[in-house]
Design a protein around this motif. Structure first.
Motif, short mmCIF file in Angstrom:
data_model
loop_
_atom_site.label_atom_id
_atom_site.label_comp_id
_atom_site.label_asym_id
_atom_site.label_seq_id
_atom_site.Cartn_x
_atom_site.Cartn_y
_atom_site.Cartn_z
N UNK A 77 6.06 -2.78 12.12
CA UNK A 77 5.10 -3.40 11.87
C UNK A 77 7.41 -4.61 10.74
N UNK A 78 6.82 -5.62 11.19
CA UNK A 78 7.98 -6.23 10.16
C UNK A 78 7.36 -6.73 8.84
N UNK A 79 5.81 -6.37 8.76
CA UNK A 79 6.54 -7.05 7.05
C UNK A 79 7.09 -6.27 5.72
N UNK A 80 7.58 -6.35 5.21
CA UNK A 80 9.00 -5.55 4.50
C UNK A 80 7.82 -5.14 3.13
N UNK A 81 6.68 -5.56 2.86
CA UNK A 81 6.10 -5.25 2.31
C UNK A 81 5.20 -3.89 1.72
N UNK A 82 5.05 -3.56 0.91
CA UNK A 82 4.20 -2.08 1.03
C UNK A 82 2.42 -2.51 0.61
N UNK A 83 2.12 -1.72 1.22
CA UNK A 83 0.28 -1.53 0.82
C UNK A 83 -0.44 -1.15 0.19
N UNK A 84 -1.05 -1.35 -0.61
CA UNK A 84 -1.05 -0.90 -1.73
C UNK A 84 -3.14 -0.45 -1.09
N UNK A 85 -3.47 0.13 -0.42
CA UNK A 85 -4.85 0.44 -0.24
C UNK A 85 -5.24 1.19 -1.72
N UNK A 86 -5.49 1.13 -2.50
CA UNK A 86 -6.96 1.41 -3.83
C UNK A 86 -8.78 1.06 -4.19
N UNK A 87 -8.99 2.71 -4.27
CA UNK A 87 -9.65 2.75 -4.43
C UNK A 87 -10.77 1.48 -5.16
N UNK A 88 -11.79 1.02 -4.91
CA UNK A 88 -12.62 0.26 -5.11
C UNK A 88 -14.20 0.27 -6.26
N UNK A 89 -14.07 2.12 -5.45
CA UNK A 89 -15.65 2.40 -5.92
C UNK A 89 -15.85 3.71 -6.78
N UNK A 90 -17.06 4.03 -6.44
CA UNK A 90 -17.43 5.41 -8.03
C UNK A 90 -16.34 6.20 -7.77
N UNK A 91 -15.18 6.27 -7.03
CA UNK A 91 -14.60 7.65 -6.64
C UNK A 91 -13.37 7.00 -6.89
N UNK A 92 -13.01 6.10 -7.60
CA UNK A 92 -11.93 4.95 -7.80
C UNK A 92 -10.90 5.70 -9.22
N UNK B 242 4.10 6.01 7.86
CA UNK B 242 4.80 6.87 6.66
C UNK B 242 3.66 6.62 5.19
N UNK B 243 3.87 7.24 3.85
CA UNK B 243 2.64 6.71 3.22
C UNK B 243 2.91 7.34 2.21
N UNK B 244 2.34 7.55 1.31
CA UNK B 244 2.35 8.37 -0.50
C UNK B 244 1.20 8.49 -1.10
N UNK B 245 0.81 9.71 -1.37
CA UNK B 245 -0.64 9.66 -1.09
C UNK B 245 -0.85 10.24 -2.82
N UNK B 246 -1.96 9.11 -2.78
CA UNK B 246 -2.48 9.61 -4.49
C UNK B 246 -4.08 10.83 -4.76
N UNK B 247 -4.21 11.20 -5.34
CA UNK B 247 -5.79 12.02 -5.58
C UNK B 247 -7.22 11.09 -6.50
N UNK B 248 -7.96 11.32 -5.40
CA UNK B 248 -9.19 10.40 -6.23
C UNK B 248 -9.68 10.79 -7.51
N UNK B 249 -10.70 10.70 -8.26
CA UNK B 249 -11.44 10.70 -9.16
C UNK B 249 -11.23 12.82 -9.46
N UNK B 250 -11.74 13.43 -7.86
CA UNK B 250 -12.10 14.94 -8.26
C UNK B 250 -11.23 15.98 -7.47
N UNK B 251 -10.30 15.39 -6.76
CA UNK B 251 -9.21 15.94 -6.58
C UNK B 251 -8.44 15.44 -4.67
N UNK B 252 -9.52 15.07 -4.21
CA UNK B 252 -10.39 15.38 -2.89
C UNK B 252 -9.18 15.47 -1.79
#
Length: 341
Positions: A187-202, A294-304
């Motif tokens: 990709x040539x897009x230099x922005x970071x994609x932040x794909x964040x949960x918007x459901x009940x596991x947020x 390449x990506x960074x990982x965060x947890x959902x609300x119960x550690x999945x």
């Protein structure tokens, strides 16, 4: 101190595909009539990726489901006719074994009551109950059935199942790895994609609103259908017949598979459009791995996510595991800066 060797994405994919084969192949009779229930008829890309991985795996064994259904359009009489008196029943995998998504747990328990003589294999799931009574009810139904095998995706789920549920329990990676490596241009897009949960596991603590003020971030979720998918999902006699359960098994299966493939393509296009990704969705981690992104990982609300990664060492050389969103964003910025040198 010995430095830990980190795999490439392809090495991780190959290892986890081999593990799926090793664990599940002995549990499935090639060519045996079967049903695959709980098709994920919703926009979440991850569940469609699991479905496609399940189809790929079963086809390798010469298994083609004689009956498929969603949680909403199940017809147990039709399934009984399709699979006969001893056909196997497979339940779609994912993260809904428990009480967070009760409509899927209700289907599972209803199926166990209705088909006591049929072997049932729950494909790899994360198990999470917040209500002890709900967990006890599920355990009682599984014990009464007596022919239930539960595949789980992480050791926390494994420990819970082995302690609380009387059935055969196996540890198995997520079925989306069966899709295999996916090629995509850089990709040539230099922005970071932040794909964040918007459901009940947020996870409520994620300070997304503050982070969004940064122009180098593009924040979204993957629960919005494309126009093509909306047309496929909402138009024509095929859809109406499928949702009522009137379409034949072959036609219904073809429809479900086509829609799942389109959803997975949407997710892959979204991820491939960015140089670096930050997310709290497990299947962003998995599909980014398939794409070698390449990506960074965060947890959902119960550690999945942390539980899955700990079980399978799926943090290959392109993955950073972060506890907080600002830390993940800064890690992404460092990666992009280094790649531009």
């Amino acid at each position: 101190m010995v430095e830990r060797f980190l795999e490439t994405s392809r090495q991780a994919i190959s290892r986890l595909q081999h593990k799926v084969d090793e664990v599940l192949t002995p549990l499935i009779t090639p060519g045996k009539t079967c049903a695959l229930v709980d098709y994920p008829h919703h926009p979440n890309v991850g569940d469609s990726a699991i479905w496609i991985g399940e189809q790929i795996f079963l086809s390798k064994l010469g298994v083609k489901p004689a009956y498929v259904c969603t949680a909403e359009n199940r017809d147990w009489n039709a399934m009984e006719r399709a699979i006969g008196p001893d056909g196997a029943i497979f339940i779609h995998g994912g993260g809904n074994f428990g009480d967070i998504w009760p409509e899927h747990q209700q289907l599972r328990e209803e199926l166990l009551d209705r088909f006591p003589e049929h072997p049932v294999l729950q494909l790899p799931q994360t198990v999470h109950f917040g209500d002890r009574n709900a967990a006890d009810r599920a355990a009682a139904k599984i014990r009464k059935h007596g022919k239930f095998t539960l595949a789980v995706r992480d050791r926390k789920s494994l420990a819970f199942a082995q302690e609380r549920i009387e059935c055969n329990v196996v540890l198995c990676p997520d079925m989306a790895f069966c899709i295999g490596p996916v090629k995509a241009a850089a990709s040539s897009d230099r922005r970071i994609l932040l794909l964040s949960r918007s459901d009940r596991e947020k996870k409520d603590a994620l300070p997304v609103d503050v982070i969004l003020q940064s122009p180098d971030l593009f924040c979204t979720d993957w629960l919005t259908e494309s126009s093509a998918q909306t047309r496929l999902r909402s138009g024509g006699t095929l859809l109406a017949d499928t949702l009522r359960g009137n379409a034949g098994p072959k036609l219904r299966g073809s429809y479900y598979n086509a829609l799942a493939r389109e959803r997975v393509r949407r997710g892959l296009r979204q991820l491939a459009s960015f140089r670096y990704i930050v997310s709290d969705r497990l299947h962003v981690h998995i599909l980014s791995t398939l794409l070698d992104r390449r990506h960074a990982v965060l947890d959902n609300n119960y550690g999945k996510l942390s539980s899955f990664i700990a079980a399978w060492d799926s943090n290959w050389e392109g993955v950073q595991i972060c506890c907080e969103l600002p830390v993940a964003v800064e890690a992404a910025r460092r990666e992009i800066s280094q790649s531009q040198r």
